[in-house]
Motif scaffolding. Structure first.
Motif, PDB file in Angstrom:
ATOM      1  N   SER A   1      11.770  31.763   8.182  1.00  0.00           N
ATOM      2  CA  SER A   1      11.779  31.569   6.733  1.00  0.00           C
ATOM      3  C   SER A   1      13.197  31.593   6.181  1.00  0.00           C
ATOM      4  O   SER A   1      14.131  32.050   6.836  1.00  0.00           O
ATOM      5  CB  SER A   1      10.940  32.650   6.061  1.00  0.00           C
ATOM      6  N   VAL A   2      13.357  31.098   4.979  1.00  0.00           N
ATOM      7  CA  VAL A   2      14.634  31.159   4.266  1.00  0.00           C
ATOM      8  C   VAL A   2      14.496  32.159   3.125  1.00  0.00           C
ATOM      9  O   VAL A   2      13.399  32.417   2.637  1.00  0.00           O
ATOM     10  CB  VAL A   2      15.043  29.785   3.708  1.00  0.00           C
ATOM     11  N   THR A   3      15.608  32.736   2.717  1.00  0.00           N
ATOM     12  CA  THR A   3      15.610  33.700   1.620  1.00  0.00           C
ATOM     13  C   THR A   3      16.274  33.089   0.403  1.00  0.00           C
ATOM     14  O   THR A   3      17.427  32.668   0.474  1.00  0.00           O
ATOM     15  CB  THR A   3      16.360  34.987   2.026  1.00  0.00           C
ATOM     16  N   LEU A   4      15.553  33.037  -0.690  1.00  0.00           N
ATOM     17  CA  LEU A   4      16.067  32.475  -1.933  1.00  0.00           C
ATOM     18  C   LEU A   4      16.174  33.588  -2.976  1.00  0.00           C
ATOM     19  O   LEU A   4      15.292  34.437  -3.081  1.00  0.00           O
ATOM     20  CB  LEU A   4      15.140  31.376  -2.455  1.00  0.00           C
ATOM     21  N   ASP A   5      17.259  33.559  -3.738  1.00  0.00           N
ATOM     22  CA  ASP A   5      17.472  34.568  -4.773  1.00  0.00           C
ATOM     23  C   ASP A   5      16.669  34.236  -6.029  1.00  0.00           C
ATOM     24  O   ASP A   5      16.627  33.078  -6.466  1.00  0.00           O
ATOM     25  CB  ASP A   5      18.957  34.645  -5.151  1.00  0.00           C
ATOM     26  N   LYS A   6      16.059  35.252  -6.599  1.00  0.00           N
ATOM     27  CA  LYS A   6      15.354  35.056  -7.855  1.00  0.00           C
ATOM     28  C   LYS A   6      16.357  34.665  -8.936  1.00  0.00           C
ATOM     29  O   LYS A   6      17.462  35.197  -8.991  1.00  0.00           O
ATOM     30  CB  LYS A   6      14.619  36.331  -8.260  1.00  0.00           C
ATOM     31  N   ASP A   7      15.993  33.716  -9.766  1.00  0.00           N
ATOM     32  CA  ASP A   7      16.840  33.157 -10.821  1.00  0.00           C
ATOM     33  C   ASP A   7      17.948  32.264 -10.272  1.00  0.00           C
ATOM     34  O   ASP A   7      18.837  31.833 -11.012  1.00  0.00           O
ATOM     35  CB  ASP A   7      17.462  34.254 -11.697  1.00  0.00           C
ATOM     36  N   GLY A   8      17.901  31.972  -8.962  1.00  0.00           N
ATOM     37  CA  GLY A   8      18.900  31.096  -8.363  1.00  0.00           C
ATOM     38  C   GLY A   8      18.597  29.632  -8.635  1.00  0.00           C
ATOM     39  O   GLY A   8      17.430  29.222  -8.721  1.00  0.00           O
ATOM     40  N   ASP A   9      19.645  28.836  -8.778  1.00  0.00           N
ATOM     41  CA  ASP A   9      19.554  27.396  -9.015  1.00  0.00           C
ATOM     42  C   ASP A   9      19.795  26.710  -7.672  1.00  0.00           C
ATOM     43  O   ASP A   9      20.900  26.781  -7.128  1.00  0.00           O
ATOM     44  CB  ASP A   9      20.602  26.995 -10.052  1.00  0.00           C
ATOM     45  N   TYR A  10      18.775  26.051  -7.099  1.00  0.00           N
ATOM     46  CA  TYR A  10      18.843  25.554  -5.728  1.00  0.00           C
ATOM     47  C   TYR A  10      18.553  24.058  -5.610  1.00  0.00           C
ATOM     48  O   TYR A  10      17.818  23.487  -6.432  1.00  0.00           O
ATOM     49  CB  TYR A  10      17.802  26.271  -4.854  1.00  0.00           C
ATOM     50  N   LEU A  11      19.128  23.476  -4.553  1.00  0.00           N
ATOM     51  CA  LEU A  11      18.683  22.188  -4.055  1.00  0.00           C
ATOM     52  C   LEU A  11      17.728  22.505  -2.917  1.00  0.00           C
ATOM     53  O   LEU A  11      18.107  23.180  -1.954  1.00  0.00           O
ATOM     54  CB  LEU A  11      19.857  21.353  -3.539  1.00  0.00           C
ATOM     55  N   LEU A  12      16.489  22.035  -3.008  1.00  0.00           N
ATOM     56  CA  LEU A  12      15.447  22.365  -2.042  1.00  0.00           C
ATOM     57  C   LEU A  12      14.782  21.103  -1.523  1.00  0.00           C
ATOM     58  O   LEU A  12      14.573  20.146  -2.275  1.00  0.00           O
ATOM     59  CB  LEU A  12      14.384  23.267  -2.678  1.00  0.00           C
ATOM     60  N   GLY A  13      14.460  21.115  -0.249  1.00  0.00           N
ATOM     61  CA  GLY A  13      13.766  19.975   0.332  1.00  0.00           C
ATOM     62  C   GLY A  13      13.171  20.334   1.669  1.00  0.00           C
ATOM     63  O   GLY A  13      13.692  21.193   2.382  1.00  0.00           O
TER      64      GLY A  13
ATOM     65  N   GLY B   1      15.904  23.040  -8.516  1.00  0.00           N
ATOM     66  CA  GLY B   1      15.004  23.909  -9.261  1.00  0.00           C
ATOM     67  C   GLY B   1      15.483  25.342  -9.342  1.00  0.00           C
ATOM     68  O   GLY B   1      16.341  25.780  -8.562  1.00  0.00           O
ATOM     69  N   ASP B   2      14.927  26.082 -10.295  1.00  0.00           N
ATOM     70  CA  ASP B   2      15.226  27.504 -10.474  1.00  0.00           C
ATOM     71  C   ASP B   2      14.104  28.326  -9.856  1.00  0.00           C
ATOM     72  O   ASP B   2      12.918  28.097 -10.147  1.00  0.00           O
ATOM     73  CB  ASP B   2      15.329  27.851 -11.964  1.00  0.00           C
ATOM     74  N   VAL B   3      14.486  29.281  -9.009  1.00  0.00           N
ATOM     75  CA  VAL B   3      13.508  30.197  -8.420  1.00  0.00           C
ATOM     76  C   VAL B   3      13.173  31.259  -9.466  1.00  0.00           C
ATOM     77  O   VAL B   3      14.043  32.026  -9.876  1.00  0.00           O
ATOM     78  CB  VAL B   3      14.054  30.859  -7.147  1.00  0.00           C
ATOM     79  N   ILE B   4      11.934  31.314  -9.890  1.00  0.00           N
ATOM     80  CA  ILE B   4      11.573  32.255 -10.950  1.00  0.00           C
ATOM     81  C   ILE B   4      10.742  33.432 -10.443  1.00  0.00           C
ATOM     82  O   ILE B   4      10.615  34.439 -11.135  1.00  0.00           O
ATOM     83  CB  ILE B   4      10.824  31.543 -12.100  1.00  0.00           C
TER      84      ILE B   4
ATOM     85  N   GLY C   1      10.259  19.610 -14.928  1.00  0.00           N
ATOM     86  CA  GLY C   1       9.803  20.507 -15.973  1.00  0.00           C
ATOM     87  C   GLY C   1       8.582  21.328 -15.610  1.00  0.00           C
ATOM     88  O   GLY C   1       8.226  22.264 -16.321  1.00  0.00           O
ATOM     89  N   THR C   2       7.925  21.000 -14.489  1.00  0.00           N
ATOM     90  CA  THR C   2       6.731  21.744 -14.080  1.00  0.00           C
ATOM     91  C   THR C   2       7.106  22.889 -13.139  1.00  0.00           C
ATOM     92  O   THR C   2       8.220  22.957 -12.634  1.00  0.00           O
ATOM     93  CB  THR C   2       5.720  20.827 -13.379  1.00  0.00           C
ATOM     94  N   VAL C   3       6.162  23.770 -12.895  1.00  0.00           N
ATOM     95  CA  VAL C   3       6.352  24.885 -11.971  1.00  0.00           C
ATOM     96  C   VAL C   3       5.574  24.601 -10.697  1.00  0.00           C
ATOM     97  O   VAL C   3       4.394  24.231 -10.742  1.00  0.00           O
ATOM     98  CB  VAL C   3       5.868  26.207 -12.603  1.00  0.00           C
ATOM     99  N   ILE C   4       6.232  24.739  -9.547  1.00  0.00           N
ATOM    100  CA  ILE C   4       5.597  24.469  -8.259  1.00  0.00           C
ATOM    101  C   ILE C   4       5.742  25.690  -7.351  1.00  0.00           C
ATOM    102  O   ILE C   4       6.490  26.619  -7.645  1.00  0.00           O
ATOM    103  CB  ILE C   4       6.216  23.242  -7.566  1.00  0.00           C
ATOM    104  N   HIS C   5       5.007  25.675  -6.236  1.00  0.00           N
ATOM    105  CA  HIS C   5       5.075  26.753  -5.259  1.00  0.00           C
ATOM    106  C   HIS C   5       5.533  26.176  -3.921  1.00  0.00           C
ATOM    107  O   HIS C   5       5.015  25.152  -3.472  1.00  0.00           O
ATOM    108  CB  HIS C   5       3.720  27.435  -5.112  1.00  0.00           C
ATOM    109  N   ILE C   6       6.512  26.829  -3.309  1.00  0.00           N
ATOM    110  CA  ILE C   6       7.059  26.384  -2.032  1.00  0.00           C
ATOM    111  C   ILE C   6       6.926  27.522  -1.029  1.00  0.00           C
ATOM    112  O   ILE C   6       7.368  28.643  -1.282  1.00  0.00           O
ATOM    113  CB  ILE C   6       8.532  25.973  -2.166  1.00  0.00           C
ATOM    114  N   GLU C   7       6.327  27.238   0.116  1.00  0.00           N
ATOM    115  CA  GLU C   7       6.092  28.261   1.139  1.00  0.00           C
ATOM    116  C   GLU C   7       7.125  28.148   2.254  1.00  0.00           C
ATOM    117  O   GLU C   7       7.420  27.054   2.726  1.00  0.00           O
ATOM    118  CB  GLU C   7       4.685  28.091   1.714  1.00  0.00           C
ATOM    119  N   THR C   8       7.673  29.281   2.667  1.00  0.00           N
ATOM    120  CA  THR C   8       8.570  29.286   3.808  1.00  0.00           C
ATOM    121  C   THR C   8       7.744  29.215   5.085  1.00  0.00           C
ATOM    122  O   THR C   8       6.556  29.526   5.094  1.00  0.00           O
ATOM    123  CB  THR C   8       9.424  30.564   3.855  1.00  0.00           C
ATOM    124  N   SER C   9       8.387  28.815   6.197  1.00  0.00           N
ATOM    125  CA  SER C   9       7.704  28.835   7.483  1.00  0.00           C
ATOM    126  C   SER C   9       7.374  30.281   7.830  1.00  0.00           C
ATOM    127  O   SER C   9       8.084  31.206   7.433  1.00  0.00           O
ATOM    128  CB  SER C   9       8.587  28.205   8.557  1.00  0.00           C
TER     129      SER C   9
END
Length: 208
Positions: A95-107, A42-45, A83-91
């Motif tokens: 926590s982890v730091t994700l870059d805005k507009d970054g293309d990530y594998l998340l799980g 997903g893309d972090v928006i 195609g949907t937009v979801i919300h993911i919460e860090t611990s």
């Protein structure tokens, strides 16, 4: 003891606890996949910023990342669609730091009420994923019915018909995945074509 000095000591201890408490010994990428409740690309928006300075003893506020889902590889939560937009919460602490507009594998962990991701979960930029891991994801090669037995150099590495054995800090197995044989009798390592020579050398050493 001076109250200001005591406060500084408490802050230092709290900081050290966070640093040393937020470490994770990463295993095989197949283990990360099988442990996760969801795995997506997903893309972090967007994200909300955490409070920069908090009083001693006050719980850290989590970061909520807004992610547009591009591909669903696993979804035990039954709440994610491409195609949907979801919300993911860090611990809240690690926590982890994700870059805005970054293309990530998340799980990570999650259910129908929410999704999470932490240091010991999956949070890798898509462009940095090794070829073998990407091949395993795209071709649905992971078999979560096969376990991966990890042991140190001082242990005798044993594996059953339901598992593959792996030593710590060995890069060769990161170029392979654990799956059952053609007739579904025994779990064993299968290599990606580009890594076969490296992997054969590793197998020859650990099985002598």
């Amino acid at each position: 003891m001076d109250s200001h000095l005591l406060t500084k000591i408490l802050i230092l201890v709290s900081s050290l606890s966070a640093v040393y408490g937020c470490s994770c010994l990463k295993g095989h990428h197949q283990e990360d996949f099988c442990r996760a409740a969801y795995v997506i690309r997903g893309d972090v928006i967007d994200s909300n910023a955490p409070v920069p300075v908090l009083p001693v003893g006050h719980p850290q506020r989590s970061i909520i990342y807004t992610v547009r889902v591009k591909k669903v590889f696993k979804d035990n939560t039954h709440s994610i669609s491409e195609g949907t937009v979801i919300h993911i919460e860090t611990s809240s602490l690690c926590s982890v730091t994700l870059d805005k507009d970054g293309d990530y594998l998340l799980g990570g962990p999650g259910d129908a009420n929410g999704l999470g991701v932490g240091l010991c979960d999956i949070a890798t930029k898509w462009e940095n994923i090794p070829n073998c891991q990407m091949n395993s994801l795209l071709n649905n090669l992971y078999n979560c019915g096969c376990e991966i037995t990890t042991c140190t150099e001082n242990q005798i590495c044993k594996a059953s018909i339901h598992s593959c054995k792996m030593a710590f800090h060995v890069k060769a197995v990161q170029n392979a995945y654990c799956a059952r044989s053609k007739f579904r009798r025994r779990c064993h390592w299968k290599t990606c074509p580009s890594a076969q020579n490296i992997f054969r050398s590793y197998i020859n050493v650990i099985e002598r």
